[in-house]
Design a protein around this motif. Structure first.
Motif, PDB file in Angstrom:
ATOM      1  N   HIS A  78       0.826  -1.208   0.000  1.00 27.50           N
ATOM      2  CA  HIS A  78       0.000   0.000   0.000  1.00 27.50           C
ATOM      3  C   HIS A  78       0.863   1.262   0.000  1.00 27.50           C
ATOM      4  O   HIS A  78       0.688   2.149  -0.843  1.00 27.50           O
ATOM      5  CB  HIS A  78      -0.919  -0.017   1.225  1.00 27.50           C
ATOM      6  CG  HIS A  78      -1.696   1.246   1.417  1.00 27.50           C
ATOM      7  ND1 HIS A  78      -2.830   1.543   0.690  1.00 27.50           N
ATOM      8  CD2 HIS A  78      -1.489   2.311   2.247  1.00 27.50           C
ATOM      9  CE1 HIS A  78      -3.296   2.725   1.070  1.00 27.50           C
ATOM     10  NE2 HIS A  78      -2.502   3.214   2.014  1.00 27.50           N
ATOM     11  N   SER A  88       2.721   4.515  -3.166  1.00 24.94           N
ATOM     12  CA  SER A  88       2.929   5.962  -3.113  1.00 24.94           C
ATOM     13  C   SER A  88       4.415   6.303  -3.235  1.00 24.94           C
ATOM     14  O   SER A  88       4.790   7.252  -3.938  1.00 24.94           O
ATOM     15  CB  SER A  88       2.380   6.535  -1.799  1.00 24.94           C
ATOM     16  OG  SER A  88       0.982   6.314  -1.694  1.00 24.94           O
ATOM     17  N   TYR A 131      -6.029   0.682  -6.809  1.00 22.94           N
ATOM     18  CA  TYR A 131      -6.789   1.389  -5.771  1.00 22.94           C
ATOM     19  C   TYR A 131      -8.180   0.781  -5.569  1.00 22.94           C
ATOM     20  O   TYR A 131      -8.714   0.805  -4.457  1.00 22.94           O
ATOM     21  CB  TYR A 131      -6.911   2.864  -6.150  1.00 22.94           C
ATOM     22  CG  TYR A 131      -7.180   3.776  -4.977  1.00 22.94           C
ATOM     23  CD1 TYR A 131      -6.129   4.221  -4.173  1.00 22.94           C
ATOM     24  CD2 TYR A 131      -8.466   4.181  -4.665  1.00 22.94           C
ATOM     25  CE1 TYR A 131      -6.359   5.056  -3.083  1.00 22.94           C
ATOM     26  CE2 TYR A 131      -8.705   5.011  -3.575  1.00 22.94           C
ATOM     27  CZ  TYR A 131      -7.655   5.448  -2.796  1.00 22.94           C
ATOM     28  OH  TYR A 131      -7.888   6.258  -1.716  1.00 22.94           O
ATOM     29  N   ALA A 147     -12.365   3.250  -2.210  1.00 18.97           N
ATOM     30  CA  ALA A 147     -11.909   2.780  -3.513  1.00 18.97           C
ATOM     31  C   ALA A 147     -13.014   2.889  -4.559  1.00 18.97           C
ATOM     32  O   ALA A 147     -12.768   3.273  -5.711  1.00 18.97           O
ATOM     33  CB  ALA A 147     -11.427   1.332  -3.391  1.00 18.97           C
ATOM     34  N   THR A 189     -12.688   5.461  -7.736  1.00 19.80           N
ATOM     35  CA  THR A 189     -12.655   4.902  -9.085  1.00 19.80           C
ATOM     36  C   THR A 189     -13.734   5.526  -9.959  1.00 19.80           C
ATOM     37  O   THR A 189     -13.507   5.779 -11.148  1.00 19.80           O
ATOM     38  CB  THR A 189     -12.836   3.371  -9.024  1.00 19.80           C
ATOM     39  OG1 THR A 189     -11.783   2.803  -8.235  1.00 19.80           O
ATOM     40  CG2 THR A 189     -12.803   2.767 -10.416  1.00 19.80           C
TER      41      THR A 189
END
Length: 224
Positions: free
Chosen positions: A95, A99, A144, A152, A156
């Protein structure tokens, strides 16, 4: 023990010349932090690769437990986090690594741009690097949705609406990604999983191979 194993493999495949070609390659002085403090900016590419390896390995572990359907996706993630040994740690690595890898590739791209390393004869490598940048963004976007929670789901939806706003082909892009142009549902989750686990990693490995081959042939760019 390792030396015996190496000798056994080398006797059959003659890997020593290949290994020597890689290991004996000289690193330019301007990328040696011991000689130049500014050489640390040349580490962003290697750090991007390091985090990418972590993402691949942790992602392989996650796919052993993840179920890509709307009935079980969220439950499989919760099972991974609460029941699987070290599952929460591995998922956390994946996760947060998502990033970190974007930050690293962004810093690497800035270094290449501001030092003019995209100029002749490295134009093709710059193009490959930009494509890698977009592939990383695609991996982040498709990954994601996979936990299938509220954040999520709605994120999306926003992303698909942005894709739909592209002139002429926007609706087709949204349909291709979502499956159903009207709702984020089972087809969307399945397609995002396939894109995230199969299509984009294949593109990533191919582009990275090209990137490394061209770096090896052209060498590491010098200061501006």
């Amino acid at each position: 023990m390792l030396q015996k194993l190496y000798d056994w493999v080398d006797e059959r495949l003659d890997i020593t010349p290949i290994w020597r070609d890689i290991a004996d390659h000289e690193v330019p002085e301007h990328v040696n932090p011991a000689h130049h403090f500014s050489a640390f900016v040349y580490c962003f590419g290697g750090l991007t690769f390091f985090v990418t390896v972590i993402q691949v390995l942790s992602g392989m572990f996650l796919t052993m437990y993840y179920v890509p359907d709307i009935e079980n996706a969220w439950h499989s993630v919760q099972y991974l986090q609460s029941q699987v040994a070290h599952g929460q740690i591995v998922r956390g690595m994946h996760h947060w690594g998502a990033s970190v890898v974007i930050v690293m590739i962004f810093l690497h791209t800035l270094r290449v741009f501001f030092q003019g390393a995209y100029k002749k004869p490295r134009e093709l490598n710059w193009i490959v690097g930009v494509l890698l940048f977009f592939v990383m963004f695609g991996l982040g976007f498709t990954g994601y949705l996979l936990p299938w929670d509220n954040k999520a789901f709605f994120a999306t939806q926003v992303g698909l609406e942005i894709a739909e706003s592209v002139p002429v082909i926007g609706t087709d892009i949204k349909t291709l990604l979502a499956g159903d142009p009207d709702i984020v549902g089972a087809q969307t989750l399945t397609r995002f999983f396939a894109i995230h686990v199969f299509f984009l990693p294949a593109a990533l490995f191919g582009l990275m191979a090209l990137h490394f081959i061209m770096i090896r042939r052209q060498g590491i760019s010098g200061p501006l």
